[in-house]
Write a protein that holds these residues in place. Structure first.
Motif, PDB file in Angstrom:
ATOM      1  N   THR A 247      -0.337  -3.855  -9.332  1.00 35.93           N
ATOM      2  CA  THR A 247      -1.766  -4.192  -9.320  1.00 35.93           C
ATOM      3  C   THR A 247      -2.160  -5.025 -10.530  1.00 35.93           C
ATOM      4  O   THR A 247      -1.621  -4.811 -11.623  1.00 35.93           O
ATOM      5  CB  THR A 247      -2.625  -2.910  -9.290  1.00 35.93           C
TER       6      THR A 247
ATOM      7  N   VAL B 209       0.858  -1.194   0.000  1.00 41.20           N
ATOM      8  CA  VAL B 209       0.000   0.000   0.000  1.00 41.20           C
ATOM      9  C   VAL B 209       0.892   1.240   0.000  1.00 41.20           C
ATOM     10  O   VAL B 209       1.673   1.463   0.922  1.00 41.20           O
ATOM     11  CB  VAL B 209      -0.921   0.002   1.236  1.00 41.20           C
TER      12      VAL B 209
ATOM     13  N   HIS C 150      -7.717   2.511  -6.800  1.00 35.86           N
ATOM     14  CA  HIS C 150      -8.638   1.436  -6.423  1.00 35.86           C
ATOM     15  C   HIS C 150      -9.695   2.051  -5.517  1.00 35.86           C
ATOM     16  O   HIS C 150      -9.410   2.426  -4.378  1.00 35.86           O
ATOM     17  CB  HIS C 150      -7.883   0.312  -5.714  1.00 35.86           C
TER      18      HIS C 150
ATOM     19  N   PHE D 267     -10.617  -4.803   1.880  1.00 35.56           N
ATOM     20  CA  PHE D 267     -11.111  -3.610   1.200  1.00 35.56           C
ATOM     21  C   PHE D 267     -11.811  -4.054  -0.077  1.00 35.56           C
ATOM     22  O   PHE D 267     -11.223  -4.708  -0.929  1.00 35.56           O
ATOM     23  CB  PHE D 267      -9.946  -2.667   0.864  1.00 35.56           C
TER      24      PHE D 267
ATOM     25  N   LEU E 295      -1.483   1.223  -4.965  1.00 39.90           N
ATOM     26  CA  LEU E 295      -0.569   0.112  -4.692  1.00 39.90           C
ATOM     27  C   LEU E 295       0.711   0.246  -5.501  1.00 39.90           C
ATOM     28  O   LEU E 295       0.760   0.966  -6.504  1.00 39.90           O
ATOM     29  CB  LEU E 295      -1.252  -1.214  -5.031  1.00 39.90           C
TER      30      LEU E 295
ATOM     31  N   THR F  36      -0.401   4.662  -0.943  1.00 38.26           N
ATOM     32  CA  THR F  36      -1.123   5.871  -0.526  1.00 38.26           C
ATOM     33  C   THR F  36      -2.581   5.526  -0.246  1.00 38.26           C
ATOM     34  O   THR F  36      -3.177   4.689  -0.932  1.00 38.26           O
ATOM     35  CB  THR F  36      -1.066   6.954  -1.637  1.00 38.26           C
ATOM     36  N   LEU F  37      -3.146   6.200   0.756  1.00 36.00           N
ATOM     37  CA  LEU F  37      -4.564   6.053   1.097  1.00 36.00           C
ATOM     38  C   LEU F  37      -5.220   7.432   1.040  1.00 36.00           C
ATOM     39  O   LEU F  37      -4.656   8.408   1.555  1.00 36.00           O
ATOM     40  CB  LEU F  37      -4.728   5.464   2.502  1.00 36.00           C
TER      41      LEU F  37
ATOM     42  N   SER G 115      -4.371   5.609   7.503  1.00 37.98           N
ATOM     43  CA  SER G 115      -5.089   4.348   7.635  1.00 37.98           C
ATOM     44  C   SER G 115      -6.569   4.559   7.337  1.00 37.98           C
ATOM     45  O   SER G 115      -7.076   5.673   7.407  1.00 37.98           O
ATOM     46  CB  SER G 115      -4.915   3.773   9.046  1.00 37.98           C
TER      47      SER G 115
ATOM     48  N   ILE H 256      -7.260   3.467  -2.684  1.00 40.32           N
ATOM     49  CA  ILE H 256      -5.967   2.869  -2.337  1.00 40.32           C
ATOM     50  C   ILE H 256      -5.083   2.864  -3.575  1.00 40.32           C
ATOM     51  O   ILE H 256      -5.522   2.473  -4.662  1.00 40.32           O
ATOM     52  CB  ILE H 256      -6.128   1.429  -1.806  1.00 40.32           C
TER      53      ILE H 256
ATOM     54  N   LYS I 264      -8.933   9.454   1.770  1.00 38.14           N
ATOM     55  CA  LYS I 264     -10.293   9.406   2.325  1.00 38.14           C
ATOM     56  C   LYS I 264     -10.821  10.823   2.458  1.00 38.14           C
ATOM     57  O   LYS I 264     -10.114  11.707   2.940  1.00 38.14           O
ATOM     58  CB  LYS I 264     -10.279   8.708   3.699  1.00 38.14           C
TER      59      LYS I 264
ATOM     60  N   LYS J 227      -1.041   2.551   5.532  1.00 32.35           N
ATOM     61  CA  LYS J 227       0.007   2.812   4.552  1.00 32.35           C
ATOM     62  C   LYS J 227       1.201   1.921   4.856  1.00 32.35           C
ATOM     63  O   LYS J 227       1.623   1.774   6.004  1.00 32.35           O
ATOM     64  CB  LYS J 227       0.417   4.282   4.615  1.00 32.35           C
TER      65      LYS J 227
ATOM     66  N   VAL K 203      -6.723  -1.056   7.074  1.00 30.98           N
ATOM     67  CA  VAL K 203      -5.571  -1.047   6.155  1.00 30.98           C
ATOM     68  C   VAL K 203      -4.757   0.195   6.456  1.00 30.98           C
ATOM     69  O   VAL K 203      -5.309   1.294   6.605  1.00 30.98           O
ATOM     70  CB  VAL K 203      -6.020  -1.059   4.678  1.00 30.98           C
TER      71      VAL K 203
END
Length: 881
Positions: free
Chosen positions: A498, A472, A536, A521, A495, A474-475, A484, A493, A477, A547, A545
């Motif tokens: 992928t 992972v 994603h 996820f 990756l 970068t996340l 997280s 997400i 939201k 980083k 989940v």
């Protein structure tokens, strides 16, 4: 300085900069790629913005191009002057953090003085007011005399657009001599007259503007130059304007030949010749790059140009469609640099011809209405009479008249119009359309967020596998980068590798899951950001989940395989359409989903049922032949030599992916495909329809989708059989035919009964007629009588009672219809059925009209006809002679 043709000039420029280690790139398409900020490419650097901004890596730090460009702000002025045009080519050399001012100025001077051999005493150089560095380079290193250098202010010699990279400019001018001067005492370089012509602009992009007037030096400054090819050709050929340049003049000569006119004999004729010449150049290149006529966006620009050219053809006396013929000359003059014009010649001509034909059908009606309105305005003798916004909008909306064309025509008659009201009506229409196609994109903010993250590489493994371990990176939201995400969070997400295919080329993104030891996820979709990251998109189903977590990325296998079947079927479908309908068929768009496929293509009439059957058969034939599907990577030149088809507006890299089904279908494609056509199973066309002028759409399905269609059809057949109480569904056709025949016979019998009843009622109607000053008036109401039967009854009345006026009302299936008839003697006394029915209907809030002897009308179903009969005598008396 030798006379040099436009095509030769282009080649000289590009070859010169190739000798300076620049990579020569072909012109980018006129339709911007991955850039919604522009309608059409309007400058040499526009397609390379991402390279200048560091958002993508160019193929070389040194690049040279000759870029096709369209600029439309001055469309109304094209033709009226010899300066303005919508289509032009911009030559340029570019440095992305490599060389800077010294090399740019040296090479520019070398090209114009040594390659083009322009006389030094005719050349002038301008620099930005306080750019002493440029002054020193020009004078001390390039060798330009200081008295040939002019300093100009920010408006002329500093390039910037809002925030971002910017910098001073240096321009090269050519002195066309005092005979072209405006004659003012202060006429000098920078004057807007025809003497000093700026033909090359060197932009030194060395600062970053924060938008508040603060300029920071860039660590890696860039070079962006632009030289108008047509403007340079004017200088090299010793002509006054672009319409006299060799390749452009040859196009105009073809138009003159068709029209039987000459250039420079009449200013009015010259205007029309310039309009048509410019616009057919623009439209030919726009269509070649995939633009089609429409009422929105770049399609509207194309339609506007074509219709303006067509109208000016009529002003020259050309009555037949002719623009498509001139396309041949445009292609002949440009095919050396743009071979794709020859490849798409038939298609381009067909699009132009269809649009001309469509305009021809509407222009006469529109012109008749517009001339009628203008004549009324003139007759009214009202001071400052104006065309109303509603009238202009009707011309646009009903007759396809571009408002610019309306403005141009009324301007010729000295009339203004309510432009504010017109724009208001247009905005209302756009708002309705926008609401109808509202796109609720929940991740639209993601590009801005991801633009700020550190660059990292990632691997796409989706061609080889549907499951892979990954990390992972970068996340995201709620529009922010987080460390997280927890159960229930909707997020994105990124990756380090992928197997998920990101939506592209008409194929939707994969779905599936990203799993770790402590969380799952759920991936709903996968899209690409503007920076190229694979996003994603989904929701945290369970757990957490973070980083840096090690996870397993798993694509939904059944869904992906269904998408692959449909995507390969799209390729087979295009090949089949080209074989059945012709080579003019080209992809105009596609959508590949798990349960269906959609394919938009160029074609100019509905595909017949027989043609659809042939297409469907050809696709299924290739499926049943069980042909291996190959995917190969090769250079773009190799791909073109292999005959691979490409999308009009797509820009491909040096290495491309070619998907082939033997030699039946060979296309450039980055999508995912099955390994053998047999894996498609079956192919079934669901529908065929029109989506735009010259664009058709086929929807179809494959594999389990076909089984679903069969199940649905069988269920419908069984339900119909059950409703008819049939034990065997195979008897359905015979039973339906028998029932239809029975119903027709019942209708015939009922009609005969109604006629007999009507005859009986008619006898009574004649006897009960009242006398209104010598005119017999009768009226009655029929129930269950069709409107057609009223006409028959009315005809009998006219035949038997020439002195009678009769109002007949029928209620059929709950809807009232009125019929008014006048015998020939009644007509002689001033009666007119059309006028009578109009007045009578209006009493009830309805409407009607027709001939003197017979007319039809309608009224609301809850209005009592008796009130109409009561009013009719006084209406007749008022009308009687």
């Amino acid at each position: 300085m030798q006379w040099t043709g436009l095509n030769e000039l282009r080649e000289k420029f590009l070859s010169f900069f190739e000798s300076k280690q620049h990579t020569r790139l072909p012109s980018f398409p006129l339709v911007p790629i991955d850039d919604n900020s522009l309608l059409l490419i309007n400058s040499g650097m526009a397609p390379m913005k991402k390279w200048f901004l560091g958002q993508a890596t160019p193929p070389n730090k040194r690049v040279t191009t000759c870029q096709k460009c369209i600029r439309t702000p001055d469309i109304e002025r094209v033709g009226k002057t010899s300066r303005h045009g919508t289509y032009f080519e911009m030559m340029g050399n570019f440095s992305f953090g490599d060389y800077f001012k010294v090399e740019a100025t040296k090479w520019a001077w070398e090209f114009v003085t040594e390659v083009l051999e322009l006389p030094v005493d005719k050349l002038w150089v301008t620099i930005y007011l306080d750019d002493d560095e440029a002054f020193d380079i020009w004078t001390k290193q390039v060798g330009v005399s200081p008295d040939r250098i002019v300093r100009l202010g920010k408006e002329d010699n500093f390039w910037e657009i809002g925030t971002g990279p910017c910098g001073p400019c240096s321009e090269i001018y050519y002195d066309r001599g005092p005979e072209n001067s405006c004659g003012k005492p202060d006429c000098a370089v920078g004057c807007d007259c025809d003497r000093y012509v700026e033909f090359w602009n060197l932009v030194f992009s060395q600062f970053d503007n924060d938008g508040n007037g603060n300029y920071t030096k860039l660590e890696h400054p860039n070079i962006d130059t632009g030289m108008g090819l047509e403007r340079l050709a004017c200088i090299m050929q010793g002509v006054d304007n672009l319409f006299e340049v060799d390749t452009v003049q040859n196009i105009m000569k073809h138009i003159m030949e068709i029209a039987g006119v000459k250039y420079h004999e009449s200013e009015k004729t010259d205007v029309s010749l310039r309009v048509i010449t410019d616009h057919i150049r623009s439209t030919t290149f726009m269509i070649c790059d995939g633009v089609i006529p429409s009422n929105e966006g770049r399609g509207y620009v194309l339609r506007r140009l074509l219709r303006r050219a067509a109208r000016h053809g009529r002003l020259l006396g050309i009555q037949e469609n002719f623009l498509y013929k001139v396309v041949d000359t445009v292609i002949q003059e440009n095919k050396t640099a743009y071979p794709e014009l020859v490849e798409r010649q038939d298609y381009i001509k067909k699009v132009v011809q269809v649009e001309e034909e469509r305009f021809s059908k509407t222009i006469d009606q529109g012109m008749e209405l517009l001339n009628h309105i203008l004549d009324e305005l003139s007759a009214s003798e009202v001071e400052n009479a104006r065309l109303s916004g509603e009238q202009a909008f009707k011309l646009y909306d009903t007759f396809g008249f571009p408002v610019d064309l309306t403005k141009e025509i009324i301007e010729e008659r000295g009339v203004d119009f309510e432009e504010d009201r017109f724009l208001e009506l247009m905005n209302e229409q756009r708002e309705r359309a926008r609401n109808a196609r509202a796109d609720l994109d929940s991740v639209g903010w993601s590009d801005d967020v991801l633009a700020g993250i550190d660059e990292f590489g990632f691997d796409f493994l989706g061609y080889e596998t549907l499951e892979t371990p990954a990390g992972v990176q970068t996340l995201v939201k709620n529009g922010e980068i987080v460390d997280s995400i927890e159960e229930g969070d909707e997020a994105i997400i990124l990756l380090d590798k992928t197997p998920f295919y990101a939506e592209s080329g008409g194929q939707i993104g994969d779905a599936g899951s990203i799993e770790s030891d402590i969380g799952v996820f759920e991936v709903f979709d996968c899209k690409k950001s503007a920076t190229g990251h694979y996003m994603h998109i989904g929701r945290m189903k369970t757990g957490v989940v973070q980083k840096g977590d090690k996870v397993k990325a798993i694509v939904n296998m059944a869904r992906r395989k269904a998408i692959m079947r449909n995507h390969t079927a799209v390729h087979l479908l295009q090949a089949a359409l080209r074989r059945v309908l012709g080579d003019h068929v080209h992809q105009a768009g596609s959508l590949v989903e798990p349960d269906r496929l959609r394919f938009d293509f160029s074609h100019f009439s509905a595909v017949t049922p027989e043609e659809l059957r042939k297409v469907e058969f050809l696709v299924n034939e290739k499926i049943l032949e069980a042909i291996d599907v190959s995917t190969r990577e090769m250079s773009i030149d190799e791909a073109k030599k292999s005959g691979a088809m490409a999308l009009f507006s797509e820009k491909y890299g040096d290495v491309v992916r070619v998907v082939g089904v033997d030699d039946y279908s060979v296309e450039l494609c980055g999508g995912t495909h099955i390994q053998n056509t047999a894996q498609i199973g079956l192919f079934k066309i669901i529908s065929e329809s029109s989506v735009a002028a010259g664009i058709r759409r086929i929807e179809a399905t494959t594999g389990f989708g076909v089984l679903g269609l069969l199940d649905e059809a069988n269920s419908t057949i069984q339900q119909a059989a059950d409703a008819m109480k049939l034990g065997d569904p195979h008897e359905l056709v015979h039973k339906a035919a028998a029932l239809t025949a029975q119903l027709k016979e019942k209708d015939r019998e009922l009609e005969q009964m109604n006629e007999k009843l009507a005859d009986t009622k008619l006898d009574g109607l004649m006897e009960s007629a009242m006398d209104i000053d010598g005119i017999k008036l009768a009226g009655t109401v029929f129930t269950g009588t069709k409107p057609e039967m009223l006409r028959k009854i009315g005809d009998r009345i006219k035949e038997n009672r020439p002195d009678m006026v009769a109002l007949l009302c029928s209620f059929y299936e709950g809807k009232p219809s009125l019929m008014m008839v006048c015998g020939k003697d009644a007509i002689k006394q001033g009666m007119h059925a059309g006028k009578l029915i109009k007045e009578v209907s209006a009493i009830a809030g309805g409407s009607g009209g027709g001939r003197p002897d017979s007319a039809m009308g309608g009224i609301p179903k809850d209005f009592p006809p008796k009130q109409l009969f009561e009013k009719l005598p006084e209406i007749i008396r008022s009308m009687k002679k």
